[in-house]
Design a protein around this motif. Structure first.
Motif, PDB file in Angstrom:
ATOM      1  N   ALA A  19      29.920  33.956  34.866  1.00 47.06           N
ATOM      2  CA  ALA A  19      31.371  33.490  35.601  1.00 47.06           C
ATOM      3  C   ALA A  19      30.795  32.213  36.379  1.00 47.06           C
ATOM      4  N   GLU A 171      45.864  32.184  29.888  1.00 44.22           N
ATOM      5  CA  GLU A 171      44.815  32.104  30.827  1.00 44.22           C
ATOM      6  C   GLU A 171      44.940  33.581  31.333  1.00 44.22           C
ATOM      7  N   GLU A 172      45.382  34.712  30.803  1.00 36.31           N
ATOM      8  CA  GLU A 172      44.961  35.941  31.367  1.00 36.31           C
ATOM      9  C   GLU A 172      43.705  36.332  31.091  1.00 36.31           C
ATOM     10  N   THR A 173      43.251  37.417  31.690  1.00 38.00           N
ATOM     11  CA  THR A 173      42.088  37.948  31.422  1.00 38.00           C
ATOM     12  C   THR A 173      42.112  39.550  30.656  1.00 38.00           C
ATOM     13  N   ARG A 193      34.497  42.665  29.853  1.00 38.77           N
ATOM     14  CA  ARG A 193      35.776  41.720  30.547  1.00 38.77           C
ATOM     15  C   ARG A 193      35.609  40.356  29.607  1.00 38.77           C
ATOM     16  N   PHE A 194      36.860  39.720  29.534  1.00 32.47           N
ATOM     17  CA  PHE A 194      36.830  38.214  28.866  1.00 32.47           C
ATOM     18  C   PHE A 194      37.944  37.486  29.276  1.00 32.47           C
ATOM     19  N   SER A 195      38.120  36.289  29.063  1.00 35.31           N
ATOM     20  CA  SER A 195      39.017  35.340  29.450  1.00 35.31           C
ATOM     21  C   SER A 195      39.806  35.027  28.256  1.00 35.31           C
ATOM     22  N   ARG A 198      39.177  31.377  26.436  1.00 37.12           N
ATOM     23  CA  ARG A 198      38.160  31.072  25.694  1.00 37.12           C
ATOM     24  C   ARG A 198      38.413  31.094  24.225  1.00 37.12           C
ATOM     25  N   ALA A 230      44.702  44.342  27.138  1.00 34.46           N
ATOM     26  CA  ALA A 230      44.969  42.939  27.396  1.00 34.46           C
ATOM     27  C   ALA A 230      46.375  42.954  27.170  1.00 34.46           C
TER      28      ALA A 230
END
Length: 246
Positions: A19, A171-173, A193-195, A198, A230
């Motif tokens: 991060a 833009e959420e995670t 966890r991821f964005s 990406r 998500a």
């Protein structure tokens, strides 16, 4: 259990370092789809913040190394390897031959995604198709392709790899969970966890590994499934999961 907790702390530190690297890439504009958004003074301030965090991570690493060395000093030695199987009886015996060792093969399951380009919605379990299955402490069937049934009295290693992309720029995670049923049958595992940002360009690869230790002495089978947490759905291009008794 202590060694597993050290491994989980190492995994958490790796996510923190990743991060921090992405944060620096973002302000420098080197991430795909971004441009420089900070002046020299702001870049220096962020760099100072990252350097301070790296010092804290390095101190934590020293503590974890010392902790692991202490545990390994008192950790029991691993069991000796299984002896080679006895030669087959001649003529074949109707029952096991005296002196023949019991089989020591561990259970294992290898799965692949049910199909390519599958839409994965929030709260849904990912369906699978079987590639390899051996042993009797892990079970899977076509009737319930999202559920892996485990013997709650044994420990298992779980690892999965996903090639995914976002359906809409965001833009959420989000997170991917290893859900247990019943809850508490095994030790809890950290979510991946991821964005979503990406995944807006091309498919990205997600990998995760965990060890499940039993928490229940008695009871029926426990179920394990992969669940998406998500707001926006993901498109799963490819998926693979390995579950093995340890």
């Amino acid at each position: 259990m202590i060694i597993a907790s050290i491994a989980m702390e190492e995994l958490a530190l790796s996510h923190i370092l990743n991060a921090e690297g992405e944060k620096l890439q973002y302000i420098l504009g080197t991430l795909p789809g971004t441009k420089p958004c900070a002046g020299p003074q702001e870049v220096l301030a962020v760099n100072k913040s990252i350097a301070a965090l790296l010092e804290a991570v390095a101190e934590n690493q020293i503590l974890l190394k010392s902790k692991l060395e202490k545990v390994l000093e008192v950790c029991p030695l691993p069991p000796p390897p299984c002896p080679p199987p006895a030669p087959p009886c001649s003529p074949p015996c109707p029952r096991p031959c005296p002196g023949r060792p019991e089989p020591c093969e561990k259970s294992a399951l290898q799965l692949a995604g049910q199909r390519e380009g599958m839409l994965w919605n929030r709260g849904c379990r990912l369906p699978w198709r079987r590639r390899v299955l051996r042993g009797d402490s892990i079970r899977w069937s076509d009737e319930a392709p999202t559920q892996i049934r485990l013997n709650p009295g044994k420990a298992y290693s779980v690892q999965y790899t996903l090639n995914v992309c976002a359906m809409h720029p965001s833009e959420e995670t989000g997170a991917i969970l290893l859900r247990q049923t019943p809850c508490g049958a095994f030790t809890e595992t950290l979510p991946l966890r991821f964005s979503m940002e990406r995944f807006s360009g091309k498919p990205q690869t997600l990998r995760h590994a965990a060890v499940l230790y039993p928490c229940m002495e008695n009871g029926g089978e426990a179920e394990l499934s992969l669940v998406l947490d998500a707001k926006s759905p993901l498109c799963v291009e490819r998926a693979a999961m390995d579950v093995a008794e340890v």
